[in-house]
Design a protein around this motif. Structure first.
Motif, PDB file in Angstrom:
ATOM      1  N   SER A  60       0.838  -1.195   0.000  1.00 12.50           N
ATOM      2  CA  SER A  60       0.000   0.000   0.000  1.00 12.50           C
ATOM      3  C   SER A  60       0.875   1.248   0.000  1.00 12.50           C
ATOM      4  O   SER A  60       2.049   1.204   0.382  1.00 12.50           O
ATOM      5  N   THR A  61       0.294   2.364  -0.408  1.00 12.53           N
ATOM      6  CA  THR A  61       0.961   3.660  -0.287  1.00 12.53           C
ATOM      7  C   THR A  61      -0.088   4.751  -0.151  1.00 12.53           C
ATOM      8  O   THR A  61      -1.275   4.523  -0.385  1.00 12.53           O
ATOM      9  N   LEU A 100      -1.497   3.812  -9.296  1.00 10.95           N
ATOM     10  CA  LEU A 100      -1.161   2.804  -8.287  1.00 10.95           C
ATOM     11  C   LEU A 100      -1.451   1.394  -8.803  1.00 10.95           C
ATOM     12  O   LEU A 100      -0.672   0.469  -8.564  1.00 10.95           O
ATOM     13  N   TYR A 109       0.419  -1.919  -6.950  1.00  7.71           N
ATOM     14  CA  TYR A 109      -0.014  -1.877  -5.545  1.00  7.71           C
ATOM     15  C   TYR A 109      -1.304  -2.673  -5.355  1.00  7.71           C
ATOM     16  O   TYR A 109      -2.082  -2.876  -6.295  1.00  7.71           O
ATOM     17  N   THR A 145       2.641  -0.292   4.249  1.00  6.87           N
ATOM     18  CA  THR A 145       2.126   0.951   3.685  1.00  6.87           C
ATOM     19  C   THR A 145       3.206   2.015   3.672  1.00  6.87           C
ATOM     20  O   THR A 145       3.691   2.438   4.719  1.00  6.87           O
ATOM     21  N   ALA A 159       7.112   0.502  -5.796  1.00 13.23           N
ATOM     22  CA  ALA A 159       6.416  -0.778  -5.622  1.00 13.23           C
ATOM     23  C   ALA A 159       7.395  -1.953  -5.664  1.00 13.23           C
ATOM     24  O   ALA A 159       7.246  -2.922  -4.912  1.00 13.23           O
TER      25      ALA A 159
END
Length: 288
Positions: free
Chosen positions: A4-5, A23, A28, A249, A272
């Motif tokens: 996650s980010t 993403l 992700y 994250t 990633a």
């Protein structure tokens, strides 16, 4: 473990839907919905909009795993503090529309931590602050994640929940399933705590979220792992030891800010890849 980010920097430049596109293309699994930047306050965050965004993300293979409420949580000005409390509870409601399970809410820090016994004053203040969030947790089906902090006292130093024993005390004193720990790995490094020991102290029953970013030991750099001084193999090994069941994250938007915005999508792909390497260390229980 899912990768996650934060949505923060990407959504600021490209809007929420394009952020999700980037993403998903980068690989992700999840997104941490940032709710503390000025542009977020001006956006349409109605139930209908957020429900549509959730559906859009899920169709792209992205779920919203966590969120970050506005901060700081308290101020010397009582009216400002009341306004912020309302903003925090509104953020909890908005996060629930996205299907978020954990929302990070900073401890109150308006009292000076290091002077005149104020850690105890802050403890009592925070017990009241977090306890008042319980009805909102129950209404919105969401958990509140406390975060370890730092402060400036001429240099970066300890603050609320920045020591393992104090963080554990906060959670165990609240003694409610509504509350979990988000360990900010960069913050722990800044106050010179041994991060693997911090992870072991929290254990897998308390530790449910991470803020993953690197620091240089002097500044809260919020950059990508391996671009600072943290020994990431030791950190990942400790997560494996406790059987950590949460997500990895990133909170490393400063890494993005160091490249032109037209390179953000490429930068996210590289981020990633770094995240997958870290996850592989946990999954394989590798010590390198």
């Amino acid at each position: 473990m899912r990768l996650s980010t934060t949505t923060g920097e990407l959504a600021k430049f490209f809007g929420f839907n394009k952020c999700i596109d980037i993403l998903a293309d980068a690989g992700y699994d999840c997104a941490d919905f940032s709710q503390f930047d000025e542009y977020v306050y001006k956006a349409d965050l109605s139930k209908d909009f957020l429900t549509e965004l959730r559906n859009y993300a899920e169709n792209k293979g992205i779920v919203f795993n966590q969120s970050h409420a506005p901060f700081g949580s308290s101020f010397v000005d009582e009216e400002k503090t009341k306004k912020r409390f309302a903003e925090i509870t509104e953020a909890m409601k908005r996060a629930s529309y996205l299907g978020v399970k954990n929302i990070i809410i900073h401890p109150c820090q308006h009292l000076k931590y290091a002077e005149n016994g104020n850690p105890e004053l802050l403890f009592e203040y925070n017990m009241d602050f977090y306890s008042r969030l319980i009805p909102y947790c129950e209404e919105y089906g969401i958990k509140v994640a406390l975060e370890n902090m730092w402060q400036h006292t001429g240099m970066i130093n300890h603050s609320t929940c920045s020591r393992p024993a104090e963080f554990v005390r906060y959670l165990d004193s609240l003694n409610n399933d509504c509350f979990v720990a988000c360990l900010d790995i960069g913050h722990a490094a800044l106050v010179r705590e041994d991060i693997p020991d911090f992870i072991r102290a929290l254990g897998n029953k308390r530790l449910k979220c991470l803020h993953v970013h690197d620091v240089d030991g002097t500044n809260d750099s919020h950059t990508l792992p391996y671009y600072g001084n943290i020994q990431w193999e030791r950190v990942m090994k400790a997560l494996a030891e406790i059987g950590y069941q949460g997500d990895l994250t990133f909170e490393a938007d400063e890494f993005l800010r160091n490249v032109p915005s037209e390179l953000y999508a490429d930068a996210e792909k590289f981020m990633a890849k770094v995240g997958r390497r870290l996850i592989n260390i946990v999954n394989s229980n590798i010590w390198r």
